[in-house]
Design an enzyme around this catalytic site. Structure first.
Site, PDB file in Angstrom:
ATOM      1  N   THR A   8      -2.435  50.548  95.693  1.00  0.00           N
ATOM      2  CA  THR A   8      -2.786  51.032  94.361  1.00  0.00           C
ATOM      3  C   THR A   8      -2.310  50.040  93.311  1.00  0.00           C
ATOM      4  O   THR A   8      -1.357  49.287  93.551  1.00  0.00           O
ATOM      5  CB  THR A   8      -2.165  52.416  94.086  1.00  0.00           C
ATOM      6  OG1 THR A   8      -2.639  52.898  92.826  1.00  0.00           O
ATOM      7  CG2 THR A   8      -0.654  52.347  94.052  1.00  0.00           C
ATOM      8  N   GLY A  12       1.906  54.642  87.893  1.00  0.00           N
ATOM      9  CA  GLY A  12       2.361  56.023  88.000  1.00  0.00           C
ATOM     10  C   GLY A  12       2.325  56.515  89.438  1.00  0.00           C
ATOM     11  O   GLY A  12       3.283  57.125  89.924  1.00  0.00           O
ATOM     12  N   LYS A  13       1.229  56.235  90.127  1.00  0.00           N
ATOM     13  CA  LYS A  13       1.115  56.619  91.534  1.00  0.00           C
ATOM     14  C   LYS A  13       2.175  55.918  92.371  1.00  0.00           C
ATOM     15  O   LYS A  13       2.805  56.522  93.244  1.00  0.00           O
ATOM     16  CB  LYS A  13      -0.270  56.241  92.078  1.00  0.00           C
ATOM     17  CG  LYS A  13      -1.398  57.143  91.684  1.00  0.00           C
ATOM     18  CD  LYS A  13      -2.661  56.701  92.410  1.00  0.00           C
ATOM     19  CE  LYS A  13      -3.873  57.485  91.988  1.00  0.00           C
ATOM     20  NZ  LYS A  13      -5.091  57.036  92.706  1.00  0.00           N
ATOM     21  N   ASP A  70      -7.333  58.639  97.465  1.00  0.00           N
ATOM     22  CA  ASP A  70      -8.402  58.863  96.502  1.00  0.00           C
ATOM     23  C   ASP A  70      -8.356  60.346  96.150  1.00  0.00           C
ATOM     24  O   ASP A  70      -8.058  61.191  96.989  1.00  0.00           O
ATOM     25  CB  ASP A  70      -9.776  58.496  97.058  1.00  0.00           C
ATOM     26  CG  ASP A  70     -10.811  58.388  95.936  1.00  0.00           C
ATOM     27  OD1 ASP A  70     -10.537  57.672  94.953  1.00  0.00           O
ATOM     28  OD2 ASP A  70     -11.873  59.015  96.019  1.00  0.00           O
ATOM     29  N   PHE A 157      -1.910  59.468  84.931  1.00  0.00           N
ATOM     30  CA  PHE A 157      -2.371  60.755  85.443  1.00  0.00           C
ATOM     31  C   PHE A 157      -3.038  61.543  84.314  1.00  0.00           C
ATOM     32  O   PHE A 157      -2.484  62.535  83.820  1.00  0.00           O
ATOM     33  CB  PHE A 157      -1.197  61.562  86.011  1.00  0.00           C
ATOM     34  CG  PHE A 157      -0.446  60.870  87.116  1.00  0.00           C
ATOM     35  CD1 PHE A 157      -1.015  60.716  88.365  1.00  0.00           C
ATOM     36  CD2 PHE A 157       0.833  60.375  86.897  1.00  0.00           C
ATOM     37  CE1 PHE A 157      -0.327  60.086  89.394  1.00  0.00           C
ATOM     38  CE2 PHE A 157       1.529  59.746  87.907  1.00  0.00           C
ATOM     39  CZ  PHE A 157       0.958  59.594  89.157  1.00  0.00           C
ATOM     40  N   HIS A 187       1.008  68.019  94.791  1.00  0.00           N
ATOM     41  CA  HIS A 187       0.055  67.845  95.890  1.00  0.00           C
ATOM     42  C   HIS A 187       0.207  66.500  96.582  1.00  0.00           C
ATOM     43  O   HIS A 187      -0.050  66.380  97.780  1.00  0.00           O
ATOM     44  CB  HIS A 187      -1.377  68.081  95.425  1.00  0.00           C
ATOM     45  CG  HIS A 187      -1.918  67.102  94.434  1.00  0.00           C
ATOM     46  ND1 HIS A 187      -1.203  66.640  93.348  1.00  0.00           N
ATOM     47  CD2 HIS A 187      -3.138  66.493  94.353  1.00  0.00           C
ATOM     48  CE1 HIS A 187      -1.952  65.797  92.657  1.00  0.00           C
ATOM     49  NE2 HIS A 187      -3.125  65.696  93.235  1.00  0.00           N
TER      50      HIS A 187
END
Length: 205
Positions: A8, A12-13, A70, A157, A187
């Site tokens: 990625t 943030g991820k 994804d 996000f 999640h």
């Protein structure tokens, strides 16, 4: 120490994944760390197809076991839109900014009354193992989009500032959730927990 590529460019991820895998003795590297600049076209029709495409592509580029994902926003009354097109919903020719997505989503939902503003964030993770095997995991979190959202953005996000969780009276912003709330609702964390046994067995050496 074993290395796992996190496929990625979303800071943030990356930060969140590092946080949720911090209990494993593994070196996590980003695409930037690996010197990879190529961007794969996400041609899949589902989150799972796109996650697998990315995991395979970047694993081949790096020679490393790779974790890719994804996911996106799905609005119940809009037939699941924007779905796989979440980051290109405003303009299909490019990825939109967090602010653009936030504003556009509010505009598209302005005709929906209270009681019909349900939505969810859904995610699929794909893990490319050293032997070429692919393992996937999926999770989602469902809530509502208030008629007048807070407007506070969570960098990287855009849809989290829109998704309100009535059960705890909070927006789905991981920085606002307590540790216990993250355990229950996040999640990405729950999907990663599904893949941890494979990381421990096949990636850690």
């Amino acid at each position: 120490m074993s290395t796992l590529l996190i496929a990625t460019t979303n800071l943030g991820k990356l930060k969140e994944i590092k946080r949720f895998l911090a209990d494993l003795p593994i070196r996590l590297v980003s695409l930037k760390d690996a010197g990879i600049r190529e961007v794969i076209k996400e041609t899949g029709k589902t989150f799972e197809e796109n996650a697998i495409l990315k995991a395979k592509f970047y694993s081949e580029k790096s020679g490393l076991p790779t974790l890719a994902d994804d996911g996106g926003f799905e609005i119940d009354e809009l037939g699941g839109e924007p779905g796989v097109y979440s980051h290109r919903w405003v303009d299909p020719t490019r990825e939109s900014s967090d602010e653009e997505l936030n504003t556009y989503t509010i505009e598209r939902m302005k005709h929906l009354p209270e009681g019909k503003r349900g939505a969810q964030l859904r995610l699929v993770l794909a893990l490319m193992l050293p032997d070429g095997t692919i393992k996937t995991a999926e999770d989602s979190v469902h809530g509502i989009v208030p008629i007048h959202p807070t407007g506070k953005l969570s960098p990287g996000f855009p849809f989290r500032s829109l998704l309100f969780l009535p059960e705890i009276n909070k927006y789905y912003n991981h920085d606002e959730l307590t540790e216990l709330e993250n355990e229950k609702y996040n999640h990405r964390k729950k999907a990663l927990e599904q893949l941890k046994p494979y990381i421990k067995r096949y990636v850690l050496k």
